[in-house]
Scaffold this motif. Structure first.
Motif, PDB file in Angstrom:
ATOM      1  N   UNK A  32       0.805  -1.213   0.000  1.00  0.00           N
ATOM      2  CA  UNK A  32       0.000   0.000   0.000  1.00  0.00           C
ATOM      3  C   UNK A  32       0.838   1.262   0.000  1.00  0.00           C
ATOM      4  N   UNK A  33       2.074   1.230   0.529  1.00  0.00           N
ATOM      5  CA  UNK A  33       2.906   2.428   0.520  1.00  0.00           C
ATOM      6  C   UNK A  33       3.337   2.785  -0.902  1.00  0.00           C
ATOM      7  N   UNK A  34       3.859   1.833  -1.694  1.00  0.00           N
ATOM      8  CA  UNK A  34       4.146   2.177  -3.096  1.00  0.00           C
ATOM      9  C   UNK A  34       2.900   2.591  -3.873  1.00  0.00           C
ATOM     10  N   UNK A  35       1.760   2.007  -3.547  1.00  0.00           N
ATOM     11  CA  UNK A  35       0.526   2.363  -4.240  1.00  0.00           C
ATOM     12  C   UNK A  35       0.147   3.813  -3.946  1.00  0.00           C
ATOM     13  N   UNK A  36       0.269   4.205  -2.690  1.00  0.00           N
ATOM     14  CA  UNK A  36       0.004   5.599  -2.335  1.00  0.00           C
ATOM     15  C   UNK A  36       1.020   6.524  -3.003  1.00  0.00           C
ATOM     16  N   UNK A  37       2.253   6.036  -3.135  1.00  0.00           N
ATOM     17  CA  UNK A  37       3.263   6.819  -3.832  1.00  0.00           C
ATOM     18  C   UNK A  37       2.880   7.046  -5.289  1.00  0.00           C
ATOM     19  N   UNK A 153       6.526  -4.910  -8.544  1.00  0.00           N
ATOM     20  CA  UNK A 153       5.275  -5.061  -9.281  1.00  0.00           C
ATOM     21  C   UNK A 153       4.573  -3.732  -9.526  1.00  0.00           C
ATOM     22  N   UNK A 154       4.737  -2.794  -8.590  1.00  0.00           N
ATOM     23  CA  UNK A 154       4.094  -1.496  -8.738  1.00  0.00           C
ATOM     24  C   UNK A 154       5.008  -0.465  -9.381  1.00  0.00           C
ATOM     25  N   UNK A 155       6.299  -0.677  -9.248  1.00  0.00           N
ATOM     26  CA  UNK A 155       7.257   0.275  -9.811  1.00  0.00           C
ATOM     27  C   UNK A 155       7.109   0.388 -11.324  1.00  0.00           C
ATOM     28  N   UNK A 156       6.758  -0.723 -11.973  1.00  0.00           N
ATOM     29  CA  UNK A 156       6.610  -0.706 -13.430  1.00  0.00           C
ATOM     30  C   UNK A 156       5.392   0.105 -13.870  1.00  0.00           C
ATOM     31  N   UNK A 157       4.519   0.433 -12.922  1.00  0.00           N
ATOM     32  CA  UNK A 157       3.331   1.220 -13.249  1.00  0.00           C
ATOM     33  C   UNK A 157       3.595   2.715 -13.173  1.00  0.00           C
ATOM     34  N   UNK A 158       4.810   3.109 -12.812  1.00  0.00           N
ATOM     35  CA  UNK A 158       5.134   4.526 -12.682  1.00  0.00           C
ATOM     36  C   UNK A 158       4.825   5.323 -13.946  1.00  0.00           C
ATOM     37  N   UNK A 159       5.241   4.873 -15.145  1.00  0.00           N
ATOM     38  CA  UNK A 159       4.906   5.646 -16.350  1.00  0.00           C
ATOM     39  C   UNK A 159       3.408   5.777 -16.572  1.00  0.00           C
ATOM     40  N   UNK A 160       2.650   4.757 -16.202  1.00  0.00           N
ATOM     41  CA  UNK A 160       1.201   4.802 -16.395  1.00  0.00           C
ATOM     42  C   UNK A 160       0.567   5.868 -15.510  1.00  0.00           C
ATOM     43  N   UNK A 161       0.965   5.913 -14.252  1.00  0.00           N
ATOM     44  CA  UNK A 161       0.404   6.904 -13.336  1.00  0.00           C
ATOM     45  C   UNK A 161       0.891   8.312 -13.685  1.00  0.00           C
ATOM     46  N   UNK A 162       2.112   8.414 -14.184  1.00  0.00           N
ATOM     47  CA  UNK A 162       2.601   9.706 -14.654  1.00  0.00           C
ATOM     48  C   UNK A 162       1.743  10.197 -15.818  1.00  0.00           C
ATOM     49  N   UNK A 163       1.416   9.295 -16.734  1.00  0.00           N
ATOM     50  CA  UNK A 163       0.593   9.648 -17.883  1.00  0.00           C
ATOM     51  C   UNK A 163      -0.819  10.021 -17.463  1.00  0.00           C
ATOM     52  N   UNK A 164      -1.331   9.350 -16.440  1.00  0.00           N
ATOM     53  CA  UNK A 164      -2.666   9.696 -15.928  1.00  0.00           C
ATOM     54  C   UNK A 164      -2.697  11.149 -15.474  1.00  0.00           C
ATOM     55  N   UNK A 165      -1.651  11.553 -14.756  1.00  0.00           N
ATOM     56  CA  UNK A 165      -1.587  12.930 -14.295  1.00  0.00           C
ATOM     57  C   UNK A 165      -1.412  13.918 -15.430  1.00  0.00           C
ATOM     58  N   UNK A 193      -1.159  20.163  -6.151  1.00  0.00           N
ATOM     59  CA  UNK A 193       0.193  20.024  -5.620  1.00  0.00           C
ATOM     60  C   UNK A 193       0.170  19.766  -4.116  1.00  0.00           C
ATOM     61  N   UNK A 194      -0.656  20.524  -3.411  1.00  0.00           N
ATOM     62  CA  UNK A 194      -0.773  20.336  -1.959  1.00  0.00           C
ATOM     63  C   UNK A 194      -1.351  18.966  -1.649  1.00  0.00           C
ATOM     64  N   UNK A 195      -2.360  18.561  -2.400  1.00  0.00           N
ATOM     65  CA  UNK A 195      -2.975  17.250  -2.184  1.00  0.00           C
ATOM     66  C   UNK A 195      -1.963  16.127  -2.384  1.00  0.00           C
ATOM     67  N   UNK A 196      -1.130  16.251  -3.407  1.00  0.00           N
ATOM     68  CA  UNK A 196      -0.110  15.236  -3.664  1.00  0.00           C
ATOM     69  C   UNK A 196       0.890  15.167  -2.516  1.00  0.00           C
ATOM     70  N   UNK A 197       1.294  16.326  -2.010  1.00  0.00           N
ATOM     71  CA  UNK A 197       2.255  16.348  -0.899  1.00  0.00           C
ATOM     72  C   UNK A 197       1.646  15.802   0.389  1.00  0.00           C
ATOM     73  N   UNK A 198       0.354  16.023   0.587  1.00  0.00           N
ATOM     74  CA  UNK A 198      -0.310  15.498   1.781  1.00  0.00           C
ATOM     75  C   UNK A 198      -0.293  13.969   1.802  1.00  0.00           C
ATOM     76  N   UNK A 199      -0.203  13.373   0.626  1.00  0.00           N
ATOM     77  CA  UNK A 199      -0.090  11.913   0.543  1.00  0.00           C
ATOM     78  C   UNK A 199       1.367  11.484   0.588  1.00  0.00           C
ATOM     79  N   UNK A 200       2.208  12.189  -0.153  1.00  0.00           N
ATOM     80  CA  UNK A 200       3.607  11.777  -0.314  1.00  0.00           C
ATOM     81  C   UNK A 200       4.425  11.959   0.965  1.00  0.00           C
ATOM     82  N   UNK A 201       4.322  13.102   1.598  1.00  0.00           N
ATOM     83  CA  UNK A 201       5.175  13.421   2.748  1.00  0.00           C
ATOM     84  C   UNK A 201       5.002  12.420   3.895  1.00  0.00           C
TER      85      UNK A 201
END
Length: 218
Positions: A32-37, A153-165, A193-201
């Protein structure tokens, strides 16, 4: 591809299985931590996606010529490579939270200024700074996900989530902007931006607590 070697890493030595399990609860099969990332990454990229979609139109409304706009964007692309190189040089000596917060704050400030009035010189400065800081900050999001996902398994989804944004940004901000009024880009960019940081930090801070002694990642 050659810039991959500059991505900040905690250490060359791989963490033990014990340390991996304290960060990623693989025993339950839920990373769940990588997923939230990944979610924070997608939300963070909504701002840049929307900004770049309307940046040319906004410059045109300020009376800039096609040549001036093209030159500014070209310089931004070339000089923006400094961002990842700077992130690689800094590594994690200041953790991941501080660079992510600072870069995001600078991006929000630049967009705020961009939504006002500017001349060709200011336009070029704004897009260069934004491109560089955007590239700098994104490295820490990518590096965090790559470092924390022990399964891969989730790291490979990074480009997909980047594209979603990046793809969702123009759609969302396109619904918010009015006729020749792009002020919504500024506050919506700041909001996502603030919402993303509230999850990431918080998750970056939590994962840092479970890293081996002497490693600084948050």
């Amino acid at each position: 591809a050659t810039l991959i070697i500059w991505i900040p890493r905690r250490s060359i030595k791989k963490p033990s299985a014990k340390n991996q399990n304290t960060v990623v609860d693989s025993s339950r099969g839920v990373n769940w931590i990588p997923l939230l990332g990944l979610i924070s990454l997608a939300i963070w990229f909504i701002g840049p996606g929307g900004f770049w979609a309307f940046a040319e139109r906004m410059a045109d409304l300020q009376g800039l010529t096609t040549e001036q706009i093209a030159l500014g964007f070209s310089l931004a692309n070339f000089i923006g490579v400094i961002g990842p190189l700077l992130a690689g040089w800094l590594g994690c000596r200041y953790g991941r939270n501080l660079p992510a917060i600072v870069s995001t704050a600078v991006m929000v400030l630049v967009v705020y200024l961009y939504c006002g009035t500017f001349n060709s010189q200011q336009f070029t400065l704004y897009v260069i700074v934004y491109s560089t800081i955007w590239a700098f900050g994104s490295v820490y999001f990518f590096a965090f996900i790559a470092d924390i996902d022990s399964t891969g398994k989730l790291n490979v989804l990074t480009p997909a989530f980047q594209t979603i944004g990046l793809g969702g940004g123009p759609i969302i901000m396109g619904l918010l902007v009015g006729s020749d009024n792009y002020s919504a880009i500024s506050w919506s960019h700041a909001l996502f931006s603030v919402l993303a940081l509230l999850i990431f930090v918080p998750i970056a801070w939590r994962s840092a607590k479970n890293t081996p002694t002497g490693a600084t990642t948050a």
